[in-house]
Motif scaffolding. Structure first.
Motif, PDB file in Angstrom:
ATOM      1  N   ALA A  50       0.793  -1.228   0.002  1.00  0.00           N
ATOM      2  CA  ALA A  50       0.030  -0.086   0.060  1.00  0.00           C
ATOM      3  C   ALA A  50       0.817   1.178  -0.102  1.00  0.00           C
ATOM      4  O   ALA A  50       0.393   2.330  -0.607  1.00  0.00           O
ATOM      5  N   TRP A  51       1.957   1.107   0.691  1.00  0.00           N
ATOM      6  CA  TRP A  51       2.897   2.241   0.324  1.00  0.00           C
ATOM      7  C   TRP A  51       4.387   1.660   0.167  1.00  0.00           C
ATOM      8  O   TRP A  51       4.787   0.487   0.356  1.00  0.00           O
TER       9      TRP A  51
ATOM     10  N   ALA B  15     -13.553   3.018   7.524  1.00  0.00           N
ATOM     11  CA  ALA B  15     -14.826   2.340   6.970  1.00  0.00           C
ATOM     12  C   ALA B  15     -14.478   1.551   6.023  1.00  0.00           C
ATOM     13  O   ALA B  15     -15.041   0.294   5.746  1.00  0.00           O
ATOM     14  N   GLU B 203      -6.072   7.784   3.384  1.00  0.00           N
ATOM     15  CA  GLU B 203      -5.348   6.383   3.107  1.00  0.00           C
ATOM     16  C   GLU B 203      -4.954   6.112   4.679  1.00  0.00           C
ATOM     17  O   GLU B 203      -4.918   4.741   4.732  1.00  0.00           O
ATOM     18  N   VAL B 207      -5.072   2.101   5.910  1.00  0.00           N
ATOM     19  CA  VAL B 207      -4.159   1.341   6.610  1.00  0.00           C
ATOM     20  C   VAL B 207      -4.386   1.052   7.961  1.00  0.00           C
ATOM     21  O   VAL B 207      -4.251   0.072   8.648  1.00  0.00           O
ATOM     22  N   ARG B 211      -4.239  -2.437  10.513  1.00  0.00           N
ATOM     23  CA  ARG B 211      -3.129  -2.534  11.539  1.00  0.00           C
ATOM     24  C   ARG B 211      -4.055  -2.544  13.050  1.00  0.00           C
ATOM     25  O   ARG B 211      -3.577  -3.294  13.698  1.00  0.00           O
ATOM     26  N   ILE B 283       4.156  -0.252  14.474  1.00  0.00           N
ATOM     27  CA  ILE B 283       3.128   0.403  13.442  1.00  0.00           C
ATOM     28  C   ILE B 283       1.807  -0.029  13.798  1.00  0.00           C
ATOM     29  O   ILE B 283       1.045   0.988  13.844  1.00  0.00           O
ATOM     30  N   LEU B 287      -0.073   3.486  14.443  1.00  0.00           N
ATOM     31  CA  LEU B 287      -0.973   4.193  13.569  1.00  0.00           C
ATOM     32  C   LEU B 287      -2.505   3.770  13.977  1.00  0.00           C
ATOM     33  O   LEU B 287      -3.448   4.173  13.515  1.00  0.00           O
TER      34      LEU B 287
ATOM     35  N   PHE D 165     -18.818   4.129  -2.877  1.00  0.00           N
ATOM     36  CA  PHE D 165     -18.509   4.390  -1.352  1.00  0.00           C
ATOM     37  C   PHE D 165     -17.869   5.642  -1.291  1.00  0.00           C
ATOM     38  O   PHE D 165     -18.308   6.532  -0.342  1.00  0.00           O
TER      39      PHE D 165
END
Ligand SMILES: Nc1ncnc2c1ncn2[C@@H]1O[C@H](COP(=O)(O)O)[C@@H](O)[C@H]1O
Ligand SMILES: Nc1ncnc2c1ncn2[C@@H]1O[C@H](COP(=O)(O)O)[C@@H](O)[C@H]1O
Ligand SMILES: Nc1ncnc2c1ncn2[C@@H]1O[C@H](COP(=O)(O)O)[C@@H](O)[C@H]1O
Ligand code: NA
Ligand code: NA
Ligand code: NA
Lengths: 97, 314, 314, 314, 97, 97
Positions: A50-51, B15, B203, B207, B211, B283, B287, D165
């Motif tokens: 994703a990155w 979401a 974004e 992620v 996580r 992470i 995050l 979405f």
């Protein structure tokens, strides 16, 4: 024209290793390689790409068996313990000069 | 804070992640957005610096770095003994929490704009300064008494890694060009900043959704740590700001910097310097938990802390 | 010129390249930035054209193209006999220097804005015209007396290659839509132009850092050529502008066009049409030396040349 | 309409495609542009909704969805019996035409801006509502009497697919944040909208050039269908708008929605739900013929239809 | 179902050749290929892929040995002298129809 | 260290199938795979990758012959009829743990 007895060594590893490999491969005797961006699943979980730094790279090296073993050994020693890493090889026939 | 749109973008990303939407921000766009944000923040800081730099800032900076160094030194024993994590993981997570999150900082700035609170423009200089010692301390903690450190690689990663490099680069350009010189770039770097931040948070939400789920599987200690630690660091930040006589806005931003955990610079640096640490843990916590925690709970709490201290401490 | 921010972005890129920072502009972002710049320049030119096009321009254009054709014809013997390069390399490099750099041109426009100097808006039309003959002359020089030329492929690459196609496309759209029609697009294509140019220069700096190093290994001749040639071409440009009675600003821009070397259109076209030429030499010289030379030395020098000539020649 | 620049960008893309230019919009940039457009449209709709939402809208929405459901039900028998296409292809194409094109809608909005015609802001809500039933009807038509439907996957694709979405997400954020809250994002999402639309149309032109050629090989029926069907749907749209007493601008937009065929949401959903349908036919017709048809012929015709009906029907 | 005696011919070359290959391969008898973007190191130096035309592509063609030789020969003749190019092949078993 | 008798199974298919494969491969016994973005030509025409869902993906799975056959069979059954799909395999030697 066809050189028999050459191997294609393929390495799949974390993208964060790219600059390290670029520095370490030539001193081992590697004169060429091809890199593509990849993502994947393995024992270290999902690497979604994703990155950039979170993805994998795939490094293909056309070389002879001795060099392949040298590279594989180096990578195993340096990176296998702590990084996602997969190395395999297969014999190929070379058609270019 | 609840209807602040940039935060809603984060929720939209979460979401999408939880609903397994096929929404994806391509990795090159992610890179471009982060380059933009880092440069823009650096430029803004540089312009502010050009407007009023003075010697007192240097002393303040030294004090802020020293106080900030407490954070990994508090986090490490917590993780190692209360959390029973191994040395490498404890050190790596400590480094993430000692380091700072540029995006959380930006949300803090947005918060102040909404509250119409002024702040010291050179805060961004401190942001850059804070990034570095935590990573070094993290590596020292990981290597204490054992193994060798690839200091060369680590320091290279720290100083020439994308994040610090762009922040410092933007700072220098902003300083040299000054408000007048930067003005033709305003339409890109300043006017669009908040919109780009919103897209970046979208974004981040995507992620973070993944996580957070990973982390839930790991047991509750780390999740608790990821919410308590920022409160501790944020409190240290408010105290430090008060001791240095910063504005109320400056106090909020310093608390936010201390409380935030890095997920751009630190992961890359730790992956190189302490490879035996599991990046999923650091992470995931930084995050998946601390980042949204700071967005929704932390920033308003630090603001309240600062208001209270400034009222009674005055 | 020293603290112009867009030039500082170039230096930041060079620094990142030399320091082996992991900063990278993803290739798709590079593509997007260059599409943006080419379209924006074309649109701007088209709008200017719609405002005042006249027959005199056509004559001017013919003269400018003819004078510009001198450049590869001067560069080729220099490279071939003074530099002892082979025919293909000499021809390919000559084509790069005969062709033009859109980004250098944009920096020239920025320079004029700083100096508050007006210029002929239809300069951009000449930019497009200049791109083409140099490439054709380059191929003729390479093939003179030997081998066959894949003219079809070459001309297709020249006219339908991304650079010319977008420049011409933008020009036509700008012309047809006119200032009124383009106005809703201004916020994207004109307001953000300088910021995008800055980001593009950051990338150019990254690339130039690598290219310059390659070139240093090649010996000093080409490096010297890459700094002397633009001075020659720039001087021709100033003379031509003066002969055509262009404004002072127009003289600077024409000099900058003549002096600049292409590193977007020409490399692609030459790779197809003269494949035996080493692209490392031409791109190294054009991007690694001439581009920064024009940014830091050339443009001010051409301006001084133009001012001097216009003062005494008047 | 002819010199509207966004439409000229589409033509430029077509020209590049037909001329086999090497111009390419990188796929990540395509993704980024489409994310931007979807979010921006959603946000704009949400803001309008926040300004004046009322219960009557719900009723209008139900009516609009019901009338819209006629479209695939008209298209299917046309394709199946007049066009002699197989069941799967007929159903899939019917679903594409029942669904809507966000970009065509945006061009409609641009058209109204040029004509200085107001419209109901909540049109965008209807856009979202219209997307869904057509896809479900398409699948039902494909599966009628045979095979099983992976409803789970289909509905997931419909509701959590990127298009819906982001539209719904933007709508909700815009609604919650309101005009005041969204204002700092205006410079990105609203000011740049038309420019981004132009770039997207450039890419659409590139793709359409290829698709149109594919389709030409398929015989004339589908090409005819792709031009007659939007006229039918557009007429239904004008009638529906008139029955609901929408503004003239609203009538044009509803006609445009009905007449447009989806090429973002529908292809992805149909590829999953009706895999035996040939995507070349549906995308070729929707993007290669109907999209440009609506741009150049459809929108002005629907506007004329609406004006005529509103004059005489009043 | 398994077709023995098929080769996977792999070509690594400069990205600038992509449109040329797309035009030249089908007339040689190629009915399918797969292209991925790549970067690499070789005798022509480092190709960093920093911008599209500066990178490499990797073209994989599943075909029989005769066609592989025909393609390799064509590429050697047309492009080997002046372009970065690597061609190799290995036998594979095909599992799809 | 070298595990003989391993296969590299390569799947080239439409990008739209990626989430489906990610869900279906692990239950079949796949513990790892590597995915790269690709474009190509085949019996289903040209897939230019001009936008994400319109491109192909290449999935490489290192596994034993039995699993390879199981995966190939599943894909043939589920997807071959209606999607662009190519599956092949070749023996490789593994060099990592
Ligand atoms: N069995 C496998 N087949 C193909 N690729 C694999 C396999 N196992 C691992 N990989 C790749 O190697 C990377 C690192 O593997 P690991 O160290 O097992 O996480 C993964 O992210 C995959 O891209
Ligand atoms: N030994 C090798 N192994 C793998 N890839 C190579 C090798 N040599 C060259 N390549 C690839 O082929 C491209 C062109 O090679 P060359 O013509 O040697 O520069 C390089 O940029 C690499 O991507
Ligand atoms: N002979 C081939 N060699 C290499 N790749 C192929 C070949 N045939 C098909 N492919 C790849 O598989 C995808 C689907 O193939 P198809 O189902 O034949 O359209 C194509 O888009 C190509 O990427
Ligand atoms: Na911190
Ligand atoms: Na020139
Ligand atoms: Na429709």
């Amino acid at each position: 024209m066809n050189t028999p007895n050459r191997l294609l060594l393929t390495i799949v590893c974390e993208a964060v290793l790219e600059p390290l490999l670029e520095a370490e491969l030539p001193p081992l005797g590697v004169t060429g390689y091809t890199i593509t961006d990849a993502r994947g699943l393995g024992t270290h979980g999902r690497r979604s790409g994703a990155w950039r730094k979170e993805g994998n790279i795939r490094v293909d090296i056309l070389c002879d068996p001795a060099l392949a073993e040298r590279v594989a050994e180096h990578l195993r020693r340096e990176y296998e313990a702590h990084y996602g890493l997969l190395i395999f090889s297969s014999p190929v026939e070379v058609h270019s000069a | 804070m609840s209807f602040e749109p940039v935060v809603l973008f984060f929720l939209l990303g979460v979401a999408a992640g939880l609903a397994r939407s096929d929404l994806k921000i391509p990795s090159s766009i992610y890179d471009a957005l982060s380059i933009f944000l880092l440069l823009a923040i650096g430029l803004k800081g540089g312009v502010k610096l050009a407007e009023h730099a003075d010697g007192g800032m240097l002393l303040d900076g030294a004090f802020i770095v020293l106080a900030g160094a407490l954070i990994p030194l508090i986090a490490f024993p917590l993780l190692r003994w209360a959390g029973r994590l191994n040395r490498a993981d404890s050190a790596s997570i400590a480094a993430h929490y000692g380091s700072v999150s540029v995006v959380t900082f930006s949300v803090g700035v947005t918060f102040l704009a909404q509250e119409a609170q002024a702040y010291e423009g050179h805060m961004i200089v401190f942001l850059v300064l804070l990034e570095i010692p935590a990573l070094v301390i993290g590596v020292l903690l990981a290597r204490h008494g054992q193994g060798t450190v690839k200091w060369g690689k680590l320091l290279h990663e720290v100083f020439f890694g994308k994040s610090i490099f762009l922040l410092v680069g933007g700072l220098v350009i902003g300083y040299l060009a000054g408000p007048q010189g930067i003005q033709p770039l305003d339409k890109l770097f300043f006017d669009l900043f908040k919109g780009v931040l919103a897209l970046f948070l979208l974004e981040m939400g995507l992620v973070a959704a993944g996580r957070g789920a990973d982390l839930l599987a790991r047991g509750p200690f780390l999740i608790g740590f990821a919410m308590v630690m920022p409160l501790i660091s944020g409190f240290i930040g408010v105290l430090t700001a008060w001791a240095l006589d910063l504005t109320l806005g400056g106090a909020l931003l310093l608390a936010t910097l201390y409380a935030s955990a890095s997920y751009i610079a630190a992961p890359a640096a730790m992956r190189i310097a302490v490879p035996e640490a599991n990046p999923g843990l650091s992470i995931g916590a930084a995050l998946g938990v601390t980042f949204p925690f700071n967005l929704f709970v932390g920033i308003p709490v630090y603001y309240w802390m600062a208001q209270t201290l400034y009222r009674f401490g005055a």
